[in-house]
Design a protein around this motif. Structure first.
Motif, PDB file in Angstrom:
ATOM      1  N   ALA A 164       0.846  -1.211   0.000  1.00 16.06           N
ATOM      2  CA  ALA A 164       0.000   0.000   0.000  1.00 16.06           C
ATOM      3  C   ALA A 164       0.873   1.250   0.000  1.00 16.06           C
ATOM      4  N   ALA A 165       1.976   1.202   0.746  1.00 14.69           N
ATOM      5  CA  ALA A 165       2.885   2.353   0.792  1.00 14.69           C
ATOM      6  C   ALA A 165       3.499   2.600  -0.588  1.00 14.69           C
ATOM      7  N   LEU A 166       3.805   1.512  -1.308  1.00 13.40           N
ATOM      8  CA  LEU A 166       4.352   1.626  -2.662  1.00 13.40           C
ATOM      9  C   LEU A 166       3.352   2.309  -3.587  1.00 13.40           C
ATOM     10  N   THR A 167       2.112   1.825  -3.526  1.00 20.55           N
ATOM     11  CA  THR A 167       1.055   2.372  -4.367  1.00 20.55           C
ATOM     12  C   THR A 167       0.889   3.853  -4.085  1.00 20.55           C
ATOM     13  N   ALA A 168       0.887   4.206  -2.794  1.00 18.71           N
ATOM     14  CA  ALA A 168       0.700   5.609  -2.404  1.00 18.71           C
ATOM     15  C   ALA A 168       1.852   6.470  -2.935  1.00 18.71           C
ATOM     16  N   SER A 169       3.101   5.948  -2.828  1.00 16.53           N
ATOM     17  CA  SER A 169       4.239   6.774  -3.261  1.00 16.53           C
ATOM     18  C   SER A 169       4.299   6.859  -4.788  1.00 16.53           C
ATOM     19  N   ASN A 170       3.825   5.813  -5.488  1.00 22.56           N
ATOM     20  CA  ASN A 170       3.761   5.875  -6.955  1.00 22.56           C
ATOM     21  C   ASN A 170       2.722   6.874  -7.441  1.00 22.56           C
ATOM     22  N   ALA A 171       1.624   6.971  -6.651  1.00 21.91           N
ATOM     23  CA  ALA A 171       0.533   7.889  -7.034  1.00 21.91           C
ATOM     24  C   ALA A 171       0.920   9.338  -6.769  1.00 21.91           C
ATOM     25  N   ALA A 172       1.813   9.546  -5.783  1.00 18.77           N
ATOM     26  CA  ALA A 172       2.156  10.904  -5.361  1.00 18.77           C
ATOM     27  C   ALA A 172       3.032  11.623  -6.401  1.00 18.77           C
TER      28      ALA A 172
END
Ligand SMILES: Nc1ncnc2c1ncn2[C@@H]1O[C@H](COP(=O)(O)OP(=O)(O)O)[C@@H](O)[C@H]1O
Ligand SMILES: [Mg+2]
Length: 310
Positions: A302-310
């Motif tokens: 989830a942290a990966l997804t969030a940082s990719n979206a940012a």
């Protein structure tokens, strides 16, 4: 779309509990069995969280060189910035007990007095100068207690070495170590997930040195006399030292084994970056460490997804 967690391993028998826990969370375990794979360095790895279950005991399944291939895999994943849980820093310590002891001591954690030696002549020289107490000989690259041998004194150990009756480590290095006497005959294995203490297991070590907690290792009568008992806490100072050690060592999931001697002194002697949680002990205690591992891995995704979206 289900989240993929790539599990890097060489033993399919260990995967079921995590696969089940991930499936319950609408996620999927992607099986990367390194005994069957190659690494194409010209390619870009898939995006996702990679979790290593590479084990020092791979040699006992005919996979003695698989950790080396896995180390190459990790370097490739790291070069592409992939999130690897228990990657190369963890693997280095998994494969080298002597290195574990130096890292533990650097973190202020006591280990049994230990010598590392290569070959019978060198082992014999160490034993000649060894103190009067009991001695343990163990392979530097161990696992499951295989090849760990205890002797009443150094003379008995020397006789075994002379008779060629000790098992050699896959890396050739033998550890000669003080035997720590546990008054109740138990050793403790503290489990850490995401670098944090999860629970500990007290294990009756009077039955031998091969203390594999996995379901696949259970003997039938173990339901009658469980030798694995989950406890909720260990000494607070020790727990903090272990957590600081793991952070410094880059290890996120681990089982750390220690013995408390008659004087109450704690000796830490084994870091496992790989655990098969004991199902019977978990049932009795109402715990689910594989579920906690799944939660931790999915939080990383989830942290990966969030940082990719940012
Ligand atoms: N220094 C020691 N003193 C007493 N018992 C030991 C010592 N080292 C190992 N043992 C016993 O042998 C078992 C296996 O040794 P360990 O170092 O954990 O090897 P492995 O990596 O194969 O698990 C331990 O769980 C413990 O019961
Ligand atoms: Mg051990």
């Amino acid at each position: 779309m289900p989240v993929d967690i790539f599990v890097i391993h060489e033993n399919p028998e260990w995967l079921a509990p995590l696969a089940t826990a991930l499936a319950r969370r609408d996620a999927r375990l992607v099986d990367w069995n390194m005994a069957e794979r190659s690494v194409d360095l010209t390619q870009t790895p898939p995006v996702g969280v990679f979790f290593s279950r590479m084990s020092a005991s791979s040699f006992s399944r005919g996979n003695d060189r698989v950790p080396e291939l896995t180390s190459a895999l990790f370097a490739w994943l790291e070069r592409h910035g992939r999130r690897v849980v228990n990657g190369n820093p963890a693997l280095r310590l998994e494969l080298n007990k002597a290195a574990q002891y130096s890292a533990l001591q650097a973190a202020g954690i006591a280990v049994p007095a230990t010598h590392a030696a290569l070959g019978a002549a060198a082992i014999d020289r160490v034993l000649t100068d060894f103190g009067p107490g009991p001695v343990i000989l163990k392979p530097n690259r161990g696992g499951k207690g295989l090849g760990v041998q205890g002797f009443d004194n150094a003379a008995a150990a020397r006789a075994a070495v002379a008779a060629g009756a000790i098992s050699e480590s896959i890396d050739g290095v033998t550890l000669i170590q003080n035997y720590i006497h546990a008054p109740r005959g138990i050793i403790t294995r503290a489990e850490f997930i995401g670098g944090r203490f999860h629970y500990a297991v007290e294990i009756d070590a009077t039955k031998g040195f091969e203390l594999c907690p996995a379901e696949v290792c259970l003997v039938p009568d173990e339901t009658a006399a469980p030798s694995f008992t989950i406890i909720d806490a260990i000494d607070d100072d020790l727990r903090q030292r272990y957590e600081a050690f793991l952070a410094a060592a880059g290890i996120e999931i681990a089982g750390i084994e220690f013995i408390v001697d008659e004087a109450g002194q704690v000796f830490t002697y084994d870091i496992n970056t790989n655990t098969n949680y004991n199902p019977l002990a978990e049932q009795v205690a109402g715990r689910d460490a594989a579920g906690a591992v799944a939660d931790f891995l999915l939080a990383q995704a989830a942290a990966l997804t969030a940082s990719n979206a940012a």
